[in-house]
Design a protein around this motif. Sequence first.
Motif, PDB file in Angstrom:
ATOM      1  N   GLY A  37       0.817  -1.208   0.000  1.00 54.52           N
ATOM      2  CA  GLY A  37       0.000   0.000   0.000  1.00 54.52           C
ATOM      3  C   GLY A  37       0.852   1.259   0.000  1.00 54.52           C
ATOM      4  O   GLY A  37       0.550   2.237  -0.702  1.00 54.52           O
ATOM      5  N   MET A  38       1.929   1.266   0.777  1.00 58.25           N
ATOM      6  CA  MET A  38       2.845   2.408   0.788  1.00 58.25           C
ATOM      7  C   MET A  38       3.466   2.619  -0.584  1.00 58.25           C
ATOM      8  O   MET A  38       3.580   3.740  -1.080  1.00 58.25           O
ATOM      9  CB  MET A  38       3.950   2.174   1.828  1.00 58.25           C
ATOM     10  N   LEU A  39       3.875   1.516  -1.212  1.00 56.87           N
ATOM     11  CA  LEU A  39       4.482   1.596  -2.538  1.00 56.87           C
ATOM     12  C   LEU A  39       3.484   2.120  -3.558  1.00 56.87           C
ATOM     13  O   LEU A  39       3.813   2.968  -4.402  1.00 56.87           O
ATOM     14  CB  LEU A  39       4.983   0.208  -2.941  1.00 56.87           C
ATOM     15  N   LEU A  40       2.247   1.641  -3.485  1.00 54.56           N
ATOM     16  CA  LEU A  40       1.223   2.088  -4.424  1.00 54.56           C
ATOM     17  C   LEU A  40       0.909   3.568  -4.241  1.00 54.56           C
ATOM     18  O   LEU A  40       0.667   4.291  -5.215  1.00 54.56           O
ATOM     19  CB  LEU A  40      -0.051   1.252  -4.237  1.00 54.56           C
ATOM     20  N   ALA A  41       0.922   4.042  -3.001  1.00 58.32           N
ATOM     21  CA  ALA A  41       0.665   5.463  -2.744  1.00 58.32           C
ATOM     22  C   ALA A  41       1.697   6.332  -3.461  1.00 58.32           C
ATOM     23  O   ALA A  41       1.354   7.343  -4.091  1.00 58.32           O
ATOM     24  CB  ALA A  41       0.679   5.730  -1.241  1.00 58.32           C
ATOM     25  N   ALA A  42       2.970   5.936  -3.377  1.00 53.12           N
ATOM     26  CA  ALA A  42       4.029   6.703  -4.048  1.00 53.12           C
ATOM     27  C   ALA A  42       3.867   6.660  -5.569  1.00 53.12           C
ATOM     28  O   ALA A  42       4.018   7.678  -6.254  1.00 53.12           O
ATOM     29  CB  ALA A  42       5.402   6.151  -3.647  1.00 53.12           C
ATOM     30  N   LEU A  43       3.535   5.485  -6.107  1.00 53.73           N
ATOM     31  CA  LEU A  43       3.349   5.356  -7.554  1.00 53.73           C
ATOM     32  C   LEU A  43       2.153   6.178  -8.029  1.00 53.73           C
ATOM     33  O   LEU A  43       2.187   6.779  -9.115  1.00 53.73           O
ATOM     34  CB  LEU A  43       3.151   3.886  -7.930  1.00 53.73           C
ATOM     35  N   SER A  44       1.092   6.219  -7.241  1.00 45.49           N
ATOM     36  CA  SER A  44      -0.094   6.980  -7.643  1.00 45.49           C
ATOM     37  C   SER A  44       0.200   8.484  -7.691  1.00 45.49           C
ATOM     38  O   SER A  44      -0.270   9.186  -8.588  1.00 45.49           O
ATOM     39  CB  SER A  44      -1.246   6.701  -6.667  1.00 45.49           C
ATOM     40  N   ILE A  45       0.988   8.965  -6.744  1.00 44.15           N
ATOM     41  CA  ILE A  45       1.374  10.382  -6.758  1.00 44.15           C
ATOM     42  C   ILE A  45       2.194  10.692  -8.015  1.00 44.15           C
ATOM     43  O   ILE A  45       2.064  11.759  -8.617  1.00 44.15           O
ATOM     44  CB  ILE A  45       2.179  10.742  -5.485  1.00 44.15           C
TER      45      ILE A  45
END
Length: 203
Positions: free
Chosen positions: A182-190
């Motif tokens: 989830g943390m990784l996906l948050a960075a990718l989404s930004i």
Amino acid sequence: MIDTAFLITSFVTLFVIIDPIGLMPVFIAFTPGMSPAQRRAIAFRSCAVAFFVLALFAFFGEAVLGFVGISMAAFKIAGGILLFLTALDMLFERRQQRREDRVTDLPDPSVFPLAIPMIAGPGSIATVILLSGQVEGVQGPLLVLGVAVSVMFVALMLFLAGSLLERALGDIGINVVTRLLGMLLAALSIQFVLDGLKDFGFV
């Protein structure tokens, strides 16, 4: 020349948004008391249907956006926001809870709800459209579909070995992995949002 960084980013993004590890206990819950042969059939069928849906949007998703007058930059921003909301769900365990709430006594859950919307859902569909649009021509969709095949293969292997892996990881292990993803996906989404703003000339 194939961009290795693009392939790695695509794999990580698709893997995180589809979340085969998080789907594994859900798959087990959908197939209680079934024989290994029945579970294998459902696993193969769900992954095949999901891949077909993603392939459809990889090749024709951008054309559909153009038809309704949505620019790729706008879709990057919207897709990034959608993926960020998914990341928040993963971080606060809401995503897994919704998946478990969908578990019913369906005779064959391979098409619905496993393939659609759990594997090929709004997040993964938005992701393949976004990633396909980053490389010009037919090469973009082909590269993304190649990555999708590898993610589907991982999901298939996890489904087939689900009961063993679930016992090995336990609830705590699955929870930790889901939050890290989830943390990784948050960075990718930004990053998707920033790319869209850059296309508009705001960044």
